[in-house]
Design an enzyme around this catalytic site. Sequence first.
Site, short mmCIF file in Angstrom:
data_model
loop_
_atom_site.label_atom_id
_atom_site.label_comp_id
_atom_site.label_asym_id
_atom_site.label_seq_id
_atom_site.Cartn_x
_atom_site.Cartn_y
_atom_site.Cartn_z
N LEU A 107 9.45 -5.77 6.31
CA LEU A 107 9.18 -4.44 5.74
C LEU A 107 7.76 -4.00 6.07
O LEU A 107 6.79 -4.65 5.69
CB LEU A 107 9.35 -4.47 4.21
CG LEU A 107 10.71 -4.97 3.70
CD1 LEU A 107 10.76 -4.88 2.18
CD2 LEU A 107 11.86 -4.20 4.32
N ASN A 161 -3.40 -6.27 0.47
CA ASN A 161 -3.28 -4.86 0.08
C ASN A 161 -4.59 -4.10 0.19
O ASN A 161 -4.60 -2.88 0.16
CB ASN A 161 -2.77 -4.76 -1.36
CG ASN A 161 -1.35 -5.31 -1.48
OD1 ASN A 161 -0.45 -4.88 -0.75
ND2 ASN A 161 -1.15 -6.26 -2.36
N ARG A 191 -4.11 1.38 -0.39
CA ARG A 191 -5.24 0.63 -0.93
C ARG A 191 -6.17 0.10 0.16
O ARG A 191 -7.27 -0.34 -0.14
CB ARG A 191 -4.71 -0.53 -1.80
CG ARG A 191 -4.11 -0.07 -3.11
CD ARG A 191 -3.29 -1.17 -3.79
NE ARG A 191 -1.95 -1.30 -3.23
CZ ARG A 191 -1.04 -2.21 -3.62
NH1 ARG A 191 -1.35 -3.07 -4.56
NH2 ARG A 191 0.15 -2.25 -3.06
C1 UD1 Z 1 6.28 -6.06 -3.91
C2 UD1 Z 1 7.34 -6.44 -4.94
C3 UD1 Z 1 6.71 -7.27 -6.05
C4 UD1 Z 1 6.05 -8.50 -5.44
C5 UD1 Z 1 5.05 -8.10 -4.34
C6 UD1 Z 1 4.58 -9.33 -3.58
C7 UD1 Z 1 8.99 -4.63 -5.02
C8 UD1 Z 1 9.53 -3.46 -5.76
N1 UD1 Z 1 7.96 -5.26 -5.53
O1 UD1 Z 1 5.30 -5.24 -4.57
O2 UD1 Z 1 7.72 -7.69 -6.99
O3 UD1 Z 1 5.40 -9.23 -6.47
O4 UD1 Z 1 5.68 -7.23 -3.36
O5 UD1 Z 1 3.60 -9.02 -2.63
O6 UD1 Z 1 9.54 -4.96 -3.98
N2 UD1 Z 1 7.38 -1.08 2.07
C9 UD1 Z 1 8.27 -0.36 2.83
N3 UD1 Z 1 8.73 0.82 2.34
C10 UD1 Z 1 8.34 1.33 1.14
C11 UD1 Z 1 7.43 0.58 0.37
C12 UD1 Z 1 6.96 -0.63 0.85
O7 UD1 Z 1 8.66 -0.79 3.92
O8 UD1 Z 1 8.80 2.42 0.78
C13 UD1 Z 1 6.85 -2.35 2.62
C14 UD1 Z 1 5.33 -2.32 2.74
O9 UD1 Z 1 4.93 -1.87 4.04
C15 UD1 Z 1 4.95 -3.77 2.53
C16 UD1 Z 1 6.09 -4.30 1.66
O10 UD1 Z 1 7.15 -3.38 1.74
O11 UD1 Z 1 4.90 -4.52 3.72
C17 UD1 Z 1 5.67 -4.45 0.20
O12 UD1 Z 1 5.20 -3.21 -0.28
P1 UD1 Z 1 4.01 -3.14 -1.32
O13 UD1 Z 1 3.78 -1.71 -1.64
O14 UD1 Z 1 2.88 -3.96 -0.87
O15 UD1 Z 1 4.76 -3.81 -2.60
P2 UD1 Z 1 4.05 -4.46 -3.83
O16 UD1 Z 1 3.64 -3.39 -4.77
O17 UD1 Z 1 3.03 -5.42 -3.35
MG MG Z 2 2.09 -5.84 -1.37
#
Ligand code: UD1
Ligand code: MG
Length: 434
Positions: A12, A225, A19
């Site tokens: 993902l 992040n 941030r």
């Molecule tokens: C996520 C998890 C959280 C976990 C944490 C660990 C969810 C809802 N939450 O939160 O439980 O503890 O990771 O690091 O999954 N991304 C997409 N599309 C989007 C949003 C995000 O591809 O619409 C990708 C981002 O690029 C990233 C990853 O997903 O690589 C995680 O996204 P991030 O926003 O960092 O999630 P966290 O808030 O850290």
């Molecule tokens: Mg994250």
Amino acid sequence: MSNTNSLSVVILAAGQGTRMKSTTPKVLHKISGKSMLFHAIDAAQEISNDITVVLYHQAERIQKEIESHYENIHFHMQDATQFPGTGGAMKGVKTQNEQTLILNGDMPLITKDSLLALTSGNADINMSVIQLDDPSGYGRVIIDEAQVKEIVEQKDCNEAQLLTKTVNAGIYSVNTALLERYIPQLSNDNAQAEYYLTDIIKMAVDEGKVVNPIYVQEEEFKGVNSKLDLAAAEEIMQKRIRTEWMKNGVTMRLPETIYIDCRARFEGECILENGVSIQGASVIKDSHIKANSVVEESRLENSDVGPMGRVRPNSVLVDTHIGNFVEVKKSTLSGVKAGHLAYIGDASIDEGSNIGAGVITCNYDGKNKYKTVIGKNVFVGSDTQLVAPVTIADDVLIAAGSTINKDVAQGELAISRAPMKTIKNFFYKFFGDK
Ligand code: UD1
Ligand code: MG
């Protein structure tokens, strides 16, 4: 245990990375010379032949970057306006194998071994969990009788859930058929109005499926992040790289002060003193890099550099000594000594030649770069300027302070100096008698 044909990986990487406060997409920020996403792809490639990267923010830029380094990576565009969130990112993703491993693109420290541990066993879902003293920011994992019950995002937690120190590390291995059935059922009924991938856990539990928590090392599963996280991850990665090379026989003085790119290679017996920086895919064999020197994307063999020397990209140094404040760029030096204060750019210098202090190759006329070619056994006196393009044949002596703007033939002396004169008693006339 999985093999590369039974496991697909989805990375993902569609999030904005707000941030990070940067115009560069988060996953393209580099750790030890390689972007975070590439660290994740490299680990994924060791365990799977079906890798999909999910993109949205700056998708074009990231895809181009990936395609210039890798073949056979699949891409999926998230519809992030309609379906934001990690669950939204999985909407429409098709994977080829029975099991799908989903990981975040902002985890540069994961290793193949940990990923394999997450795909072992017979559970319907394996998920990575960490115990943290400070769980803030992470989704909390509610575990009952060694079975995961659900993941609750921080913003959706009640007070009791907030106290949970077991958190979701963000990597899941899921039976592909289940995943395809659950993703369309996700809702965005939560504090962030996002589609959470983490909600598939409760769906599976409600159906009586087995969800296994796999406890992992915080160090490998750190999500990056912010710039602070980036620096912390860099430190961990550097420590790993140094440890590996020291185990392979590289001597390091004060290792914590040394930086080594993850693509650099060492052969034979090498010594790195404090403050050394080895960048790019440098290859260093049987060489000694002295304190506070920088080597960038170059090849060194049986040579020594520094202290405070700088070897810039595309240089090749064989049997060569480079001393303090000498800068070498895009040059090939074989059996050369350049002990102090010199600039050697776009040059090739052959065996037995000595470059005096203050020698400069004038390789740039403001428009183009030109080559300086120096043969064998040439003595270049101090403070000489070599105005390129220029060729110096073998066995030449260049007098100190010369400006060389014509080729010099074998065996010649080249000297260009304004004639020196002396004026008797000038000092006393000027300052008066003492
Ligand atoms: C996520 C998890 C959280 C976990 C944490 C660990 C969810 C809802 N939450 O939160 O439980 O503890 O990771 O690091 O999954 N991304 C997409 N599309 C989007 C949003 C995000 O591809 O619409 C990708 C981002 O690029 C990233 C990853 O997903 O690589 C995680 O996204 P991030 O926003 O960092 O999630 P966290 O808030 O850290
Ligand atoms: Mg994250």
